[in-house]
Enzyme design. Structure first.
Site, PDB file in Angstrom:
ATOM      1  CB  SER A 122      44.474  17.682  29.470  1.00 17.06           C
ATOM      2  OG  SER A 122      43.966  16.626  30.246  1.00 17.06           O
ATOM      3  CB  SER A 161      44.637  13.880  28.032  1.00 21.12           C
ATOM      4  OG  SER A 161      43.929  15.080  27.758  1.00 21.12           O
ATOM      5  CE  LYS A 193      44.246  16.151  24.537  1.00 18.51           C
ATOM      6  NZ  LYS A 193      43.881  16.804  25.809  1.00 18.51           N
TER       7      LYS A 193
END
Length: 490
Positions: free
Chosen positions: A188, A164, A89
């Protein structure tokens, strides 16, 4: 030809679970170079329309794969992830690799050190494919930012994959990567796992250390969410998540929240049944507006715990207050407001409007301290509630995937809701720091994934993994691929 070889030749390598790839690489049935080439080919086939990656590190990946192949040829001792491709990420620091965090303020930022988790996966022999798409600084549950293409849901590219950890969810759901690192400050990891039909695990607060992310005061925006953030695995199977947790977990002096190691056998935690466990299920926690399609799928999945897994399942209303407003005051309290406001002064016209509004609003001391008090109240109500149950089940989200341009639905069940209220099942579990997972629960009638959230008692990570694995065996999901992926060999 062995059964394992038949399985390998029937599917592209990156469609296999990481645990199967580990075995195949060690026995020589697949080479690390072949696996990495398959991952990069898969990305080339699919990512032009899905935008899982905001930075592809193909040369680095091939170099790392060759290093593993050379070590294997020399008979050297291999790490537990040797040769396994992984996506990272873009909120997680990677030395020498851009970490833009979805923000124009960090468009040219290249960290000089890895996050702890990246150090650990590198040392374990993993092959880093690149950085995955995020909304700006992770202050959103979707997959668009001011500086990158919008991540799209492989089950329906007109819909959001959630965020996210948006790109990480897409990468795993499509077989671009068998493993991905996500982070979870308000859901997330669990949000895109639910929306993409994969497994996501958020361990107890402190199991997986974080630094410099959330901890390095030099970087406003990155140094946020300290009391809420968790880093963890996003995978196709529970065993894969346990394997990755065995590498990620353990203390580090750079994270004051990190817990001692030794009380969880991560790989062994998935073994054994859950017969006799006391399980609470709530479709709405007594206050959330939940899409009827989600209610139906989640209730059916919760029923599996009673009918097939031997649990005592009770439908409940936990009886606590909606902590939605308190959550956002905690986020702000963890944020470098002075630094973020200076950033807005320079870059605000190009930043995400919802983020600019959040950090420039005139927060009062009472609002911030009320958030701390509300967290204490929730934690105390939760441990008292969980004294009667081993697990708490709920939908992961109140809605299925929605159009990519939205921050969240404006109406649910005909009720007006705040744009992020659809995260009402995930936010509280970051406030309490309990372990939680999202397992694929099934699909709506129009083919959109729905997740079931499994929450354990404080520090009962092994129970969540064992329950996730038991449910996976009763209702397998790993062979369910998005229709657009099936045409590429998946």
């Amino acid at each position: 030809m062995t059964a394992a070889t038949e399985e390998i030749t029937a599917l592209p390598a990156t469609a296999l679970p990481a645990t199967a790839l580990v075995r195949a690489i060690r026995t020589g049935e697949l080479s690390p170079v072949e696996v990495t080439e398959a991952a990069l080919e898969r990305i080339g086939q699919l990512d032009g329309s899905l935008h899982a990656f905001c930075e592809l590190t193909a040369d680095l990946a091939m170099s790392q794969a060759r290093e593993v192949a050379d070590a294997l040829a020399l008979g050297a001792e291999l790490g537990p992830l040797a040769g396994i491709p992984i996506a990272v990420k873009d909120l997680i620091a990677t030395a020498g690799i851009p970490t833009r965090c979805g923000s124009p303020a960090y468009r040219d930022f290249v960290p000089d050190e890895d996050d702890v988790v990246v150090e650990r996966v590198r040392a374990a022999g993993a092959v880093i494919l690149g950085k995955t798409t995020v909304p700006e600084f992770g202050y959103s549950g979707v997959g668009h930012s001011p500086i990158s293409e919008t991540a799209r849901n492989p089950w329906n590219p007109a819909m959001t994959p959630g965020g996210s950890s948006a790109g990480s969810g897409v990468a795993v759901a499509t077989g671009m990567a068998p493993l991905a690192l996500g982070s979870d400050g308000g859901g997330s990891i669990r949000i895109p796992s639910a929306h993409c039909g994969i497994y996501g695990f958020k361990a107890s607060m402190g199991r997986v250390p974080a630094y410099p992310g959330c901890r390095d005061e030099r970087f406003p925006g990155i140094s946020s969410w300290e009391s809420l953030e968790h880093i963890g695995p996003m995978t196709r199977t529970v065993d894969d998540a346990a394997l990755l947790m065995s590498v990620l977990a353990g203390p580090d002096p750079r994270d004051r929240h990190s817990l001692p190691a030794g009380d969880v056998d991560w790989v062994g935690a998935t073994r054994g049944g859950i017969r006799g466990m006391r399980v609470a299920f709530s479709a709405d926690w007594g206050y959330l507006a939940v899409d009827p399609r989600v209610r139906e799928v989640a209730a059916r999945a919760a029923g599996v715990f009673a009918t097939e897994l031997g649990c005592a399942v009770t439908e409940v209303d936990p009886g606590w207050d909606d902590p939605y407003q308190a959550f956002w005051s905690l986020v702000v309290n963890d944020t470098d407001l002075a630094g973020m406001r200076a950033m807005v002064a320079t870059h605000g016209a190009r930043m995400s409007p919802h983020l600019v509004e959040l950090v420039t609003r005139g927060w009062t001391a009472e609002e911030l301290t009320d958030g701390q008090t509300a967290r204490k109240r929730l934690v105390n109500r939760m441990w008292r509630f969980m004294a009667d149950y081993d697990l708490l089940l709920s939908p992961t989200l109140t809605v299925p995937p929605f159009p990519v341009h939205m921050q969240g639905p404006e109406r649910v069940e005909g009720r007006m809701v705040a744009s992020t209220a659809w995260l009402g099942f995930t936010l509280p579990i970051n406030m309490t720091g309990q372990p939680a997972a999202s397992v694929p629960a099934g699909f709506t009638r129009d083919g959109l994934p729905v997740g079931l959230q499994i929450v354990g008692r404080h520090l009962a990570d092994a129970s969540v993994l064992r329950a996730s694995s038991a449910y996976e065996q009763a209702a397998p999901w790993a062979d369910h691929w998005p229709p657009m992926v099936a045409g590429t060999g998946g």
